[in-house]
Scaffold this active site. Structure first.
Site, short mmCIF file in Angstrom:
data_model
loop_
_atom_site.label_atom_id
_atom_site.label_comp_id
_atom_site.label_asym_id
_atom_site.label_seq_id
_atom_site.Cartn_x
_atom_site.Cartn_y
_atom_site.Cartn_z
N SER A 85 0.87 -1.19 0.00
CA SER A 85 0.00 0.00 0.00
C SER A 85 0.89 1.23 0.00
CB SER A 85 -0.87 0.01 1.27
OG SER A 85 -1.50 1.27 1.42
N TYR A 100 -1.83 -0.98 10.39
CA TYR A 100 -1.90 -1.22 8.94
C TYR A 100 -0.59 -0.80 8.27
CZ TYR A 100 -3.82 -1.11 4.18
OH TYR A 100 -4.05 -1.33 2.83
P1 NAD Z 1 -11.39 -5.97 0.30
O1 NAD Z 1 -11.75 -5.98 1.75
O2 NAD Z 1 -12.42 -5.60 -0.70
O3 NAD Z 1 -10.78 -7.37 -0.12
C1 NAD Z 1 -9.91 -8.06 0.73
C2 NAD Z 1 -10.18 -9.54 0.56
O4 NAD Z 1 -9.30 -10.26 1.43
C3 NAD Z 1 -11.62 -9.93 0.95
O5 NAD Z 1 -12.20 -10.76 -0.02
C4 NAD Z 1 -11.43 -10.67 2.28
O6 NAD Z 1 -12.42 -11.66 2.52
C5 NAD Z 1 -10.05 -11.27 2.08
N1 NAD Z 1 -9.43 -11.60 3.36
C6 NAD Z 1 -9.29 -10.80 4.44
N2 NAD Z 1 -8.70 -11.48 5.44
C7 NAD Z 1 -8.44 -12.72 4.97
C8 NAD Z 1 -7.85 -13.88 5.54
N3 NAD Z 1 -7.40 -13.87 6.79
N4 NAD Z 1 -7.74 -15.00 4.78
C9 NAD Z 1 -8.21 -15.01 3.51
N5 NAD Z 1 -8.80 -13.94 2.91
C10 NAD Z 1 -8.91 -12.81 3.65
O7 NAD Z 1 -10.13 -4.98 0.19
P2 NAD Z 1 -9.41 -4.34 -1.10
O8 NAD Z 1 -9.60 -2.88 -1.00
O9 NAD Z 1 -9.79 -5.05 -2.34
O10 NAD Z 1 -7.87 -4.64 -0.73
C11 NAD Z 1 -7.15 -5.72 -1.29
C12 NAD Z 1 -5.68 -5.55 -0.90
O11 NAD Z 1 -5.19 -4.31 -1.42
C13 NAD Z 1 -5.48 -5.48 0.62
O12 NAD Z 1 -4.25 -6.12 0.94
C14 NAD Z 1 -5.38 -3.99 0.89
O13 NAD Z 1 -4.64 -3.71 2.06
C15 NAD Z 1 -4.68 -3.52 -0.37
N6 NAD Z 1 -4.90 -2.10 -0.68
C16 NAD Z 1 -6.14 -1.63 -0.99
C17 NAD Z 1 -6.29 -0.27 -1.31
C18 NAD Z 1 -7.63 0.32 -1.69
O14 NAD Z 1 -7.71 1.56 -1.84
N7 NAD Z 1 -8.68 -0.46 -1.91
C19 NAD Z 1 -5.19 0.58 -1.29
C20 NAD Z 1 -3.94 0.05 -0.95
C21 NAD Z 1 -3.80 -1.28 -0.66
#
Ligand code: NAD
Length: 255
Positions: free
Chosen positions: A141, A154
């Site tokens: 991130s 985080y």
């Molecule tokens: P999201 O919550 O929509 O998706 C995350 C997925 O991970 C979900 O399907 C959830 O069920 C799964 N998950 C969570 N804990 C788990 C576990 N212990 N075992 C198996 N699956 C698990 O979030 P997102 O926004 O799509 O984020 C995806 C990744 O990208 C994350 O690592 C997040 O930190 C990173 N990220 C997101 C953003 C953003 O703006 N959306 C920005 C930077 C980084």
């Protein structure tokens, strides 16, 4: 003889950014294994993208080693090998409140899922990835590089991912390449199982503050994953790729 289609395992691939990556790779002719802990999201993903020959959905928690061992075994048997791993599963909510009130359990859970889960997935897939000269992509991130208040757990988990990525890259080269992606603001609401079906449009301010003129989408991240697993990226190792519409390159001093 024709080569069998390559196989990619995407953690947290049933919704959000992960689902965007899943859709992209299915459309590109890959076989995809999704590992996710959310059964509602798995059901929705099966309904939306279901392709029984090319998509395997497994319920598992990446922070539990027994779950990881059995999921990887199932994935490798189904796919007859493994070409790429995307460690995308994460607790994506950065705000855990003031440090004085941050519970150890909250801190620990973010470490367990975001960082330890990535270690466990790498540990158990590497023997298979080595056989295919495969690739690992870790989803960090921009919060590994900069912060808003109240995001210690985080930010630390994502900073740890950058270090884990270069350590893996040096241990595993030249057989397996490891890199990370640091997304900025990616609007995932339309890709989530529990989000309102008609999310409110983002404002002009939301979009226009980005040098790109818009907030990111899961497709923006899927495109970077596709590059990093491709043969064109064979000389790219141990790097972190910021995909944030330019936000971390913008000076924000106020007049
Ligand atoms: P999201 O919550 O929509 O998706 C995350 C997925 O991970 C979900 O399907 C959830 O069920 C799964 N998950 C969570 N804990 C788990 C576990 N212990 N075992 C198996 N699956 C698990 O979030 P997102 O926004 O799509 O984020 C995806 C990744 O990208 C994350 O690592 C997040 O930190 C990173 N990220 C997101 C953003 C953003 O703006 N959306 C920005 C930077 C980084």
């Amino acid at each position: 003889m024709a080569q069998p289609p390559p196989v990619i395992l995407i953690t947290g691939g049933a919704q959000g950014i992960g689902k965007g990556i899943t859709a992209h790779f299915l459309n590109s002719g890959w076989r995809v294994v999704v590992l996710d802990q959310d059964t509602d999201a798995i059901d929705a993903c099966r309904m939306d993208l279901g392709d029984p020959d090319n998509l395997l959905l497994i319920r598992a928690d990446v922070s539990q080693e027994e779950d990881v061992i059995s999921a990887v075994a199932e994935a490798v048997e189904w796919g007859e090998g493994l070409d790429a791993l995307v460690n995308n599963a994460g607790i994506a909510d950065p705000d855990t409140g003031p440090i004085e009130k941050l519970e150890l359990a909250q801190w620990q859970r973010r470490m367990d899922v975001n960082l330890t889960g990535t270690f466990l997935m790498a540990k158990h897939t590497v023997p298979h990835l080595r056989q295919r000269q495969g690739s690992i992509i870790n989803m960090a991130s921009t919060r590994a590089l900069q912060s808003e208040p109240n995001s210690e757990a985080y930010a630390a988990s994502k900073g740890g991912l950058l270090a884990l990525t270069h350590a893996l890259a040096i241990s595993l080269g030249p057989d397996v390449r490891a890199n990370s992606i640091s997304p900025g603001w990616i609007d995932v609401r339309a890709w989530q199982a529990h989000a309102p079906s008609e999310p409110q449009p983002l404002s002009a301010t939301d979009h226009n503050q980005h040098p790109s003129g818009r907030v990111g989408t899961p497709d923006d991240i899927a495109a970077m994953v596709a590059y990093l697993v491709s043969p064109e990226a064979r000389f790219v190792i141990g790097q972190n790729f910021v995909v944030d519409g330019g936000m971390t390159r913008k000076m924000i001093y106020q007049d």
